[in-house]
Scaffold this motif. Structure first.
Motif, PDB file in Angstrom:
ATOM      1  N   PRO A 318       0.836  -1.208   0.000  1.00 26.33           N
ATOM      2  CA  PRO A 318       0.000   0.000   0.000  1.00 26.33           C
ATOM      3  C   PRO A 318       0.863   1.248   0.000  1.00 26.33           C
ATOM      4  N   MET A 319       0.258   2.352  -0.408  1.00 25.40           N
ATOM      5  CA  MET A 319       0.918   3.635  -0.286  1.00 25.40           C
ATOM      6  C   MET A 319       1.145   3.916   1.197  1.00 25.40           C
ATOM      7  N   ARG A 320       2.295   4.455   1.534  1.00 26.77           N
ATOM      8  CA  ARG A 320       2.584   4.721   2.944  1.00 26.77           C
ATOM      9  C   ARG A 320       1.882   5.979   3.447  1.00 26.77           C
ATOM     10  N   TRP A 321       1.455   6.832   2.514  1.00 28.44           N
ATOM     11  CA  TRP A 321       0.727   8.022   2.932  1.00 28.44           C
ATOM     12  C   TRP A 321      -0.736   7.658   3.190  1.00 28.44           C
ATOM     13  N   SER A 322      -1.493   8.658   3.638  1.00 31.66           N
ATOM     14  CA  SER A 322      -2.887   8.406   4.019  1.00 31.66           C
ATOM     15  C   SER A 322      -3.828   9.263   3.205  1.00 31.66           C
ATOM     16  N   GLU A 323      -5.076   8.812   3.122  1.00 27.95           N
ATOM     17  CA  GLU A 323      -6.126   9.503   2.361  1.00 27.95           C
ATOM     18  C   GLU A 323      -7.408   9.347   3.158  1.00 27.95           C
ATOM     19  N   ASP A 324      -8.077  10.442   3.479  1.00 27.71           N
ATOM     20  CA  ASP A 324      -9.219  10.298   4.375  1.00 27.71           C
ATOM     21  C   ASP A 324     -10.481   9.798   3.687  1.00 27.71           C
ATOM     22  N   VAL A 325     -10.401   9.493   2.382  1.00 27.64           N
ATOM     23  CA  VAL A 325     -11.499   8.765   1.736  1.00 27.64           C
ATOM     24  C   VAL A 325     -11.694   7.428   2.466  1.00 27.64           C
ATOM     25  N   ALA A 326     -10.691   7.046   3.244  1.00 24.94           N
ATOM     26  CA  ALA A 326     -10.770   5.858   4.101  1.00 24.94           C
ATOM     27  C   ALA A 326     -12.036   5.857   4.955  1.00 24.94           C
ATOM     28  N   GLU A 327     -12.485   7.051   5.363  1.00 18.28           N
ATOM     29  CA  GLU A 327     -13.696   7.146   6.193  1.00 18.28           C
ATOM     30  C   GLU A 327     -14.934   6.670   5.429  1.00 18.28           C
ATOM     31  N   PHE A 328     -15.000   6.984   4.136  1.00 18.69           N
ATOM     32  CA  PHE A 328     -16.106   6.484   3.304  1.00 18.69           C
ATOM     33  C   PHE A 328     -15.988   4.963   3.179  1.00 18.69           C
ATOM     34  N   LEU A 329     -14.755   4.506   2.917  1.00 13.55           N
ATOM     35  CA  LEU A 329     -14.530   3.073   2.657  1.00 13.55           C
ATOM     36  C   LEU A 329     -14.730   2.230   3.924  1.00 13.55           C
ATOM     37  N   ALA A 330     -14.653   2.880   5.097  1.00 16.70           N
ATOM     38  CA  ALA A 330     -14.905   2.141   6.339  1.00 16.70           C
ATOM     39  C   ALA A 330     -16.403   1.935   6.543  1.00 16.70           C
ATOM     40  N   ARG A 331     -17.215   2.790   5.909  1.00 19.54           N
ATOM     41  CA  ARG A 331     -18.675   2.704   6.087  1.00 19.54           C
ATOM     42  C   ARG A 331     -19.352   1.946   4.959  1.00 19.54           C
ATOM     43  N   TRP A 332     -18.843   2.133   3.739  1.00 18.53           N
ATOM     44  CA  TRP A 332     -19.466   1.535   2.565  1.00 18.53           C
ATOM     45  C   TRP A 332     -18.366   0.907   1.697  1.00 18.53           C
ATOM     46  N   PRO A 333     -18.667  -0.175   0.979  1.00 14.38           N
ATOM     47  CA  PRO A 333     -17.612  -0.820   0.188  1.00 14.38           C
ATOM     48  C   PRO A 333     -17.254  -0.002  -1.051  1.00 14.38           C
ATOM     49  N   GLY A 334     -16.009  -0.057  -1.433  1.00 18.40           N
ATOM     50  CA  GLY A 334     -15.595   0.706  -2.604  1.00 18.40           C
ATOM     51  C   GLY A 334     -14.121   0.581  -2.870  1.00 18.40           C
ATOM     52  N   ALA A 335     -13.613   1.494  -3.683  1.00 18.97           N
ATOM     53  CA  ALA A 335     -12.195   1.445  -4.039  1.00 18.97           C
ATOM     54  C   ALA A 335     -11.640   2.839  -4.292  1.00 18.97           C
ATOM     55  N   LEU A 336     -10.452   3.045  -3.737  1.00 17.33           N
ATOM     56  CA  LEU A 336      -9.619   4.205  -4.069  1.00 17.33           C
ATOM     57  C   LEU A 336      -8.578   3.709  -5.065  1.00 17.33           C
ATOM     58  N   PHE A 337      -8.367   4.454  -6.132  1.00 20.57           N
ATOM     59  CA  PHE A 337      -7.350   4.049  -7.101  1.00 20.57           C
ATOM     60  C   PHE A 337      -6.523   5.264  -7.493  1.00 20.57           C
ATOM     61  N   GLY A 338      -5.405   5.001  -8.175  1.00 17.48           N
ATOM     62  CA  GLY A 338      -4.541   6.088  -8.603  1.00 17.48           C
ATOM     63  C   GLY A 338      -4.567   6.222 -10.118  1.00 17.48           C
ATOM     64  N   ILE A 339      -4.310   7.438 -10.586  1.00 19.80           N
ATOM     65  CA  ILE A 339      -4.086   7.661 -12.015  1.00 19.80           C
ATOM     66  C   ILE A 339      -2.715   8.309 -12.147  1.00 19.80           C
ATOM     67  N   GLY A 340      -1.843   7.680 -12.922  1.00 18.75           N
ATOM     68  CA  GLY A 340      -0.484   8.182 -13.077  1.00 18.75           C
ATOM     69  C   GLY A 340      -0.462   9.609 -13.599  1.00 18.75           C
ATOM     70  N   SER A 341       0.378  10.452 -12.984  1.00 11.58           N
ATOM     71  CA  SER A 341       0.512  11.851 -13.409  1.00 11.58           C
ATOM     72  C   SER A 341       1.703  12.038 -14.341  1.00 11.58           C
ATOM     73  N   GLY A 342       2.487  10.974 -14.516  1.00 11.58           N
ATOM     74  CA  GLY A 342       3.714  11.068 -15.316  1.00 11.58           C
ATOM     75  C   GLY A 342       4.892  10.630 -14.474  1.00 11.58           C
ATOM     76  N   GLU A 343       5.767   9.826 -15.074  1.00  9.91           N
ATOM     77  CA  GLU A 343       6.885   9.273 -14.304  1.00  9.91           C
ATOM     78  C   GLU A 343       7.788  10.342 -13.706  1.00  9.91           C
ATOM     79  N   HIS A 344       7.986  11.433 -14.456  1.00  6.92           N
ATOM     80  CA  HIS A 344       8.909  12.478 -13.975  1.00  6.92           C
ATOM     81  C   HIS A 344       8.166  13.749 -13.577  1.00  6.92           C
ATOM     82  N   HIS A 345       6.863  13.602 -13.344  1.00 13.49           N
ATOM     83  CA  HIS A 345       6.067  14.755 -12.934  1.00 13.49           C
ATOM     84  C   HIS A 345       6.513  15.201 -11.541  1.00 13.49           C
TER      85      HIS A 345
END
Ligand SMILES: [Zn+2]
Length: 377
Positions: A318-345
């Motif tokens: 997992p990513m070592r940082w945190s995202e508070d969308v976790a609060e939604f995911l603790a109540r209802w099922p779902g998924a957080l995903f990433g979209i690449g911004s560019g390798e050297h962004h």
């Protein structure tokens, strides 16, 4: 069907130019709500702070899906040459939340033109993500707290990954984390007579050793403690110290382990302080729980990505940082995903960062594909 003319790039640039700190996003919220009204929608405003929630109903009954975007900025001085660079000195959209919000508005525009066939889509624009406060407040608002929600989705742009690459994980996507400040109080004395005081020096080093060893008790999960600050007394040769402060950050990919770590830490600190006849003041700061994805919802994202011909990257850890969308995911099922911004962004929270406009269309297409999966069109 109504034709809607919406330019997510121009909208993002407008948000970018007037960034607002967590809990102060009044103007951004007004801009977002006005755009939703332009689409013909009726948004609820001031939800859990400056949050905005809007329902888009399908023609037939069916499931409920919530899409979430954050829109707060950071206390960072922008160093870019953009013609839409921040006009608010010392504040900037350095995490791309301007892009997250613009992407969700593009979805709103699409859904107004081609509404879902069944069920309801809730679009949630969340304030105060950076301080870890907004999501919990939004979820606890009467507007959402009693709702039955079947699916939750959100994305974060990710520098370091190729542009448009969809980054997924079937379990925890981002770690739980919290800051902890431990203050030990004894009694100051003359450095020539340290026995007349109560020095926290030894206890302080015990606390530091205990903190670095804390993850050893949880070998089956990822857990991490980082010492971030320590201070003993004052820089004065004549004084034996009477106070000490130790600060650290705790992380774990598992919410149960995270809570166990916190309890264990408190027990150890109290025991160390008691032995040394010190009083202790312990406080937690910026707590986030882990963002735990549902395997099934993660797979919906994967399938949507593949159907759009987008490359998928499965995170091993997992990513070592945190995202508070976790609060939604603790109540209802779902998924957080990433979209690449560019390798050297430029990296998130850096003064030269700017959300990559190229991935706005990717986010919009992916969200719409996910909505079509759950709701038909
Ligand atoms: Zn962010």
């Amino acid at each position: 069907m109504m034709a809607i003319d919406f330019d997510p790039l121009a909208f993002r640039h407008a948000l970018h130019q007037y960034p607002e700190l967590s809990n102060h996003e009044a103007q951004s919220a007004r801009t977002i709500a006005a755009q939703l009204r332009d689409f013909g929608l009726t948004p609820h405003t001031d939800v859990g702070g400056h949050g905005i929630v809007v329902d888009i109903a399908g023609r037939e009954p069916g499931p409920t899906t919530l899409l979430r975007a954050d829109f707060d900025a950071l206390p960072i001085h922008e160093h870019t040459q953009l013609d839409y660079a921040s006009c608010h000195d010392g504040i900037m959209h350095a995490c791309g939340h301007d892009g997250h919000a613009a992407a969700l508005l593009a979805v709103a525009a699409q859904l107004c033109q081609t509404p879902p066939k069944q069920g309801t889509v809730i679009l949630a624009f969340q304030p105060a993500e950076e301080t870890g406060e907004g999501a919990a407040r939004l979820c606890a608002d009467p507007l959402l707290v009693t709702r039955h929600i079947d699916n939750v989705y959100a994305f974060h742009n990710l520098p370091g990954f190729a542009q448009h690459k969809i980054v997924v994980r079937p379990s925890t996507f981002a770690c739980a984390s919290t800051g902890v400040a431990i203050r030990l109080y004894g009694k100051t004395s003359h450095a020539a007579y340290p026995e007349r005081g109560v020095s926290p020096a030894n206890a302080m080093s015990d606390v530091m050793r205990m903190l670095t060893q804390l993850p050893d008790a949880y070998p089956s999960t990822f857990s991490l403690v980082t010492l971030v600050h320590a201070q003993l007394g004052d820089p004065a040769f004549g004084v034996a110290p009477g106070e000490a402060t130790v600060m650290a950050t705790l992380r774990s990919d598992d919410n149960a382990t995270f809570h166990a770590m916190q309890t264990r830490l408190v027990d150890h600190v109290n025991a160390i302080a008691n032995r040394a006849k010190l009083t202790v003041d312990l406080s937690w700061h910026e707590p986030f729980i882990a963002a735990e994805n549902s395997t099934a919802h993660n797979q919906v994202v994967v399938n949507a990505a593949q159907s759009l011909g987008l490359e998928v990257h499965w995170l091993k850890e997992p990513m070592r940082w945190s995202e508070d969308v976790a609060e939604f995911l603790a109540r209802w099922p779902g998924a957080l995903f990433g979209i690449g911004s560019g390798e050297h962004h430029p990296q998130l929270h850096n003064p030269d960062y700017d959300f990559p406009d190229a991935i706005l269309a990717t986010a919009n297409a992916l969200f719409c594909r996910v909505i079509t999966h759950h709701h038909g069109r």
